[in-house]
Enzyme design. Structure first.
Site, PDB file in Angstrom:
ATOM      1  CB  CYS A 173     -29.903  49.115  79.139  1.00 29.19           C
ATOM      2  SG  CYS A 173     -29.627  47.355  78.999  1.00 29.19           S
TER       3      CYS A 173
HETATM    4  P1  NAD Z   1     -24.800  40.651  82.362  1.00 26.50           P
HETATM    5  O1  NAD Z   1     -23.756  41.446  83.029  1.00 26.50           O
HETATM    6  O2  NAD Z   1     -26.035  40.258  83.097  1.00 26.50           O
HETATM    7  O3  NAD Z   1     -24.179  39.320  81.749  1.00 26.50           O
HETATM    8  C1  NAD Z   1     -23.023  39.285  80.981  1.00 26.50           C
HETATM    9  C2  NAD Z   1     -22.428  37.916  81.184  1.00 26.50           C
HETATM   10  O4  NAD Z   1     -21.387  37.702  80.248  1.00 26.50           O
HETATM   11  C3  NAD Z   1     -21.836  37.695  82.561  1.00 26.50           C
HETATM   12  O5  NAD Z   1     -22.455  36.581  83.143  1.00 26.50           O
HETATM   13  C4  NAD Z   1     -20.356  37.426  82.287  1.00 26.50           C
HETATM   14  O6  NAD Z   1     -19.784  36.507  83.168  1.00 26.50           O
HETATM   15  C5  NAD Z   1     -20.437  36.856  80.883  1.00 26.50           C
HETATM   16  N1  NAD Z   1     -19.191  36.832  80.121  1.00 26.50           N
HETATM   17  C6  NAD Z   1     -18.351  37.844  79.857  1.00 26.50           C
HETATM   18  N2  NAD Z   1     -17.320  37.412  79.104  1.00 26.50           N
HETATM   19  C7  NAD Z   1     -17.527  36.103  78.880  1.00 26.50           C
HETATM   20  C8  NAD Z   1     -16.827  35.107  78.167  1.00 26.50           C
HETATM   21  N3  NAD Z   1     -15.691  35.382  77.508  1.00 26.50           N
HETATM   22  N4  NAD Z   1     -17.322  33.867  78.135  1.00 26.50           N
HETATM   23  C9  NAD Z   1     -18.463  33.574  78.791  1.00 26.50           C
HETATM   24  N5  NAD Z   1     -19.183  34.467  79.478  1.00 26.50           N
HETATM   25  C10 NAD Z   1     -18.719  35.728  79.524  1.00 26.50           C
HETATM   26  O7  NAD Z   1     -25.200  41.497  81.065  1.00 26.50           O
HETATM   27  P2  NAD Z   1     -26.590  41.512  80.316  1.00 26.50           P
HETATM   28  O8  NAD Z   1     -27.537  42.376  81.056  1.00 26.50           O
HETATM   29  O9  NAD Z   1     -26.971  40.129  79.946  1.00 26.50           O
HETATM   30  O10 NAD Z   1     -26.169  42.314  79.005  1.00 26.50           O
HETATM   31  C11 NAD Z   1     -25.339  41.736  78.016  1.00 26.50           C
HETATM   32  C12 NAD Z   1     -25.302  42.697  76.840  1.00 26.50           C
HETATM   33  O11 NAD Z   1     -26.618  42.872  76.305  1.00 26.50           O
HETATM   34  C13 NAD Z   1     -24.810  44.105  77.180  1.00 26.50           C
HETATM   35  O12 NAD Z   1     -24.135  44.626  76.087  1.00 26.50           O
HETATM   36  C14 NAD Z   1     -26.099  44.870  77.391  1.00 26.50           C
HETATM   37  O13 NAD Z   1     -25.954  46.237  77.174  1.00 26.50           O
HETATM   38  C15 NAD Z   1     -27.002  44.242  76.355  1.00 26.50           C
HETATM   39  N6  NAD Z   1     -28.439  44.318  76.659  1.00 26.50           N
HETATM   40  C16 NAD Z   1     -28.878  44.136  77.933  1.00 26.50           C
HETATM   41  C17 NAD Z   1     -30.245  44.199  78.190  1.00 26.50           C
HETATM   42  C18 NAD Z   1     -30.761  44.053  79.596  1.00 26.50           C
HETATM   43  O14 NAD Z   1     -31.929  44.424  79.830  1.00 26.50           O
HETATM   44  N7  NAD Z   1     -30.010  43.536  80.545  1.00 26.50           N
HETATM   45  C19 NAD Z   1     -31.149  44.414  77.145  1.00 26.50           C
HETATM   46  C20 NAD Z   1     -30.657  44.544  75.855  1.00 26.50           C
HETATM   47  C21 NAD Z   1     -29.293  44.498  75.613  1.00 26.50           C
END
Ligand code: NAD
Length: 432
Positions: A268
């Site tokens: 992040c």
């Molecule tokens: P991640 O990469 O772990 O997971 C994202 C998932 O989305 C992947 O599994 C991918 O396959 C899936 N995906 C993408 N397009 C898709 C679709 N059309 N249909 C179904 N699945 C789909 O990402 P994350 O860490 O979970 O983060 C997700 C969002 O949340 C990002 O914007 C991130 O910045 C935000 N965020 C993350 C955190 C964190 O600590 N990881 C905290 C707050 C916010």
């Protein structure tokens, strides 16, 4: 009757959102992209390492409140609210890649087309200001043929969970931010969140998007500031944590998040700071403070390599044990971890690297298959010229004199505040 939910994305945020809402009694359908991953999730394997998530996932599957699928049509038809939790990675120039967001919105719109009920679409992914207005809403309207507000609702609801504490943070947030397209959408989402026992802030879409970026940019700045002062403290021969104990007692400042050390990483802070810099430049403003926060962090990550060199001379063929590879403890996530920059720098200097981490070795092997990985910290320490603690895993706090006695040359560096000076003699911290 409680809302039924569709959660798109099965990463950290998607899975914790899905499991978290199911824990609160909602029926949840999580949508992923790969069949094999979905099958594993439906068997109770969250795939990522995140404390308590596996037990919770198994429980909500057993209760019949949670299922995962690759069938978005089924999920939209059987829910009345969709949370977009897909990834928003950085492009090469640091700006945000909104490809998955656009695709998710277009797909949701396609399946909302034939729905009679009022469906709410909530953007939970971190997206730069104006994304919901300029990309999500037009994509939804294009493929659904419907009108936002009149035919379906839209909210932007940023997520603040921390990896390593993800499910707990989701269930017990400091606050819930609801950016709303219209009052009806905000009312529906507030009604869902009211059982969370957290303050709810309602605002517009752009403000909600910006809150998330300002939040992460501030936290990254706070750590970089602590590192800047820490580097000065190192020159002064004092412990920067003693300094910040005093600083944090000022009620205007707060003692939290002054974790001076080997820099910030993770999925992040780096990408969000870079995305905010890029967005700000697009708007015609040069964010010099944020640029320096990012540059200072790059330098901080490899500072410990310079410190090793100052003690060992040339690092060529020196055996260095690296303890901790994940970007922080209690996760196997290595995205932008400081360990990566340290490994790259050590490799350039010809050092031999022996690495250990309680959870992240498999992920690190994908990036660096050629390192020596060990099953325990003790094994990594055996016969090395120096050791470096990079991640503050709890088990490193238990290392004792016998463990460090396994080293050939007793040179111990820590990039995080881990070791107890009352237990371990002669070690050096990056800023203390
Ligand atoms: P991640 O990469 O772990 O997971 C994202 C998932 O989305 C992947 O599994 C991918 O396959 C899936 N995906 C993408 N397009 C898709 C679709 N059309 N249909 C179904 N699945 C789909 O990402 P994350 O860490 O979970 O983060 C997700 C969002 O949340 C990002 O914007 C991130 O910045 C935000 N965020 C993350 C955190 C964190 O600590 N990881 C905290 C707050 C916010």
């Amino acid at each position: 009757m409680k809302s039924a939910m569709c959660v798109i994305g099965t990463g950290y945020v998607g899975l914790c959102t899905g499991v978290g809402f199911a824990e609160k009694g909602f029926k949840v359908i999580c949508v992923g992209r790969t069949k094999e991953k979905i099958e594993r999730i439906n068997k109770g394997d969250p795939i990522i390492y995140e404390p308590v998530l596996e037990d919770s996932l198994k429980k909500v599957i057993k209760n019949g409140l949670f299922q995962a699928t690759i069938d978005l049509k089924y999920a939209i038809e059987n829910s009345n609210i969709s949370f977009i939790c897909v990834g928003t990675p950085s492009k090469h120039d640091g700006s945000i890649d909104l490809g998955d967001i656009r695709k998710a919105a277009e797909d949701i719109g396609k399946f909302m087309k034939t729905k009679k009920d009022y469906h709410i679409v909530v953007v939970k992914s971190t997206v730069v200001p104006e994304t919901t207005d300029k990309i999500v809403i037009p994509s939804l309207e294009k493929t659904s043929g419907k009108k936002t507000g009149r035919d379906f609702g839209v909210c932007m609801n940023p997520e603040f969970l921390r990896e390593g504490m993800a499910l707990k943070d989701f269930l017990e947030p400091d606050r819930i931010v609801i950016g709303e397209y219209n009052k009806k959408s905000g009312d529906i989402l507030e009604n869902i969140y009211k059982i969370f026992n957290a303050p709810i802030l309602r605002t517009n879409l752009k403000v909600a998007e910006t809150i998330k970026y300002a939040n992460n940019a501030f936290l990254a700045t706070k750590i970089s500031f602590a590192n800047e002062i820490g580097n000065i403290c190192k020159k002064l021969g004092i412990d920067t944590y003693d300094v910040f104990r005093g600083v944090g007692m000022d009620h205007r400042i707060s003692p939290h998040f002054f974790n001076a050390g080997a820099g910030w990483g993770g999925s992040c802070f780096p990408k969000d700071v870079s995305a905010l810099i890029a967005k700000s430049k697009e708007l015609g403003y040069e964010p010099k403070l944020l640029e320096e926060v990012r540059e200072l962090n790059k330098r901080q990550k490899v500072r410990i390599v310079e410190q090793l060199e100052s003690k060992l001379g040339s690092l060529k063929d020196k055996k260095i044990a690296l303890l901790g590879l994940s970007f922080k403890p209690n996760t196997d996530d290595i995205r932008e971890a400081s360990s990566i920059a340290i490994i790259e720098a050590l490799k350039r200097k010809g050092a031999a690297i022996i690495a250990y981490d309680p959870q992240a070795i498999e992920n690190m092997k994908q990036l660096f298959p050629d390192l020596i990985y060990t099953k325990t910290a003790q094994e990594a320490l055996k016969g090395v010229d120096a050791s470096v603690i990079i991640t503050e895993w709890e088990e490193f706090k238990q290392l004792n004199e016998n463990d460090f006695g396994l080293m050939k040359n007793r040179l111990i560096f820590e990039g995080r505040k881990v070791l107890d000076p009352n237990q371990i003699k002669d070690f050096e911290g990056i800023c203390w």
